[in-house]
Design an enzyme around this catalytic site. Sequence first.
Site, PDB file in Angstrom:
ATOM      1  N   GLY A  29       0.819  -1.213   0.000  1.00 15.02           N
ATOM      2  CA  GLY A  29       0.000   0.000   0.000  1.00 15.02           C
ATOM      3  C   GLY A  29       0.845   1.251   0.000  1.00 15.02           C
ATOM      4  N   ASN A  30       0.212   2.406   0.138  1.00 16.56           N
ATOM      5  CA  ASN A  30       0.937   3.674   0.222  1.00 16.56           C
ATOM      6  C   ASN A  30       0.265   4.577   1.249  1.00 16.56           C
ATOM      7  OD1 ASN A  30      -1.033   5.535  -1.205  1.00 16.56           O
ATOM      8  ND2 ASN A  30      -0.737   3.994  -2.788  1.00 16.56           N
ATOM      9  N   ARG A  31       0.895   5.718   1.528  1.00 16.56           N
ATOM     10  CA  ARG A  31       0.446   6.570   2.632  1.00 16.56           C
ATOM     11  C   ARG A  31      -0.634   7.586   2.252  1.00 16.56           C
ATOM     12  NH1 ARG A  31       3.674   5.336   6.778  1.00 16.56           N
ATOM     13  NH2 ARG A  31       5.855   4.834   6.330  1.00 16.56           N
ATOM     14  N   SER A  32      -1.225   7.462   1.089  1.00 16.02           N
ATOM     15  CA  SER A  32      -2.285   8.404   0.716  1.00 16.02           C
ATOM     16  C   SER A  32      -3.445   8.310   1.709  1.00 16.02           C
ATOM     17  CB  SER A  32      -2.788   8.083  -0.692  1.00 16.02           C
ATOM     18  OG  SER A  32      -3.956   8.832  -0.962  1.00 16.02           O
ATOM     19  N   ALA A 105      -3.873   7.824  -5.376  1.00 15.96           N
ATOM     20  CA  ALA A 105      -2.473   7.397  -5.462  1.00 15.96           C
ATOM     21  C   ALA A 105      -2.487   5.937  -5.916  1.00 15.96           C
ATOM     22  CB  ALA A 105      -1.799   7.536  -4.106  1.00 15.96           C
TER      23      ALA A 105
END
Length: 240
Positions: A29-32, A105
């Site tokens: 995942g990502n931090r969006s 994102a």
Amino acid sequence: SEALPLAGVRALVSAGGTQEPLDPVRYLGNRSSGKQGVAVAKALHEAGADVDLVAAHVDLILPQEQAATASSPRFSVHRAGSAQELEDAMARRAEQADVIVMTAAVADFRPAEVAESKIKKTADPDDAPVIRLVRNPDILRGLVERRDLTGDTQVIVGFAAETGDARTDPLDFGRAKLERKGCDLLCVNQVGRDLVFGQDTTKVTVLAADGSPDRTVEGSKDDVAAALTQAIAQLIDHRR
Ligand code: C5P
């Protein structure tokens, strides 16, 4: 009463970060946080647009679905997990949209294989799996290609998080991206490790299709959403 600037306009907005499955319980995942995309969806709705919000993973409570009434337009919420699900969700609704804003994102890569059951460690304490990645589709680019192939006049907006480097202005990176993606507006965010992602304030320059700065906003993500909504309304006015 005065008509709202986006009355009768149908908007499709993506928000949040995609999660790319590795096995039934794990993902990349990502931090969006989804804050910017949700702010854009709300601002477009307040300006009179019917809104379809496609949300990947978000760190906030999503706005409520709202049926159209005499006094307010429709607001619908759809969920997407991975980049491929997000691509499907956007493609299904693209044709009906007058404006598309890709705020999500999207992961550039996903695991090449998704294990059917949870990946286990073996008895060997030195043993660890290697994860092979493959490219995800560029959803924004695909939406622009569909638009251009069909001669549609919809307005397509992208976001870019650019840090710049010692020699290059973030806006120059933004201009190169704008050209590659072919969108009508690109919102260039200046990001660093603790800047923007998950934060409440941000600095954004909206680039026009020719690469010239249309407007710069420093403030809350709602301020950015309001400025972008104005820029979109102006573009739609010109095309009407
Ligand atoms: O390519 P890059 O991630 O820098 O560009 C960001 C913009 O492209 C955002 O609008 C994002 O939503 C979109 N994007 C996309 N599909 C990808 C990667 C990014 O639509 N695979």
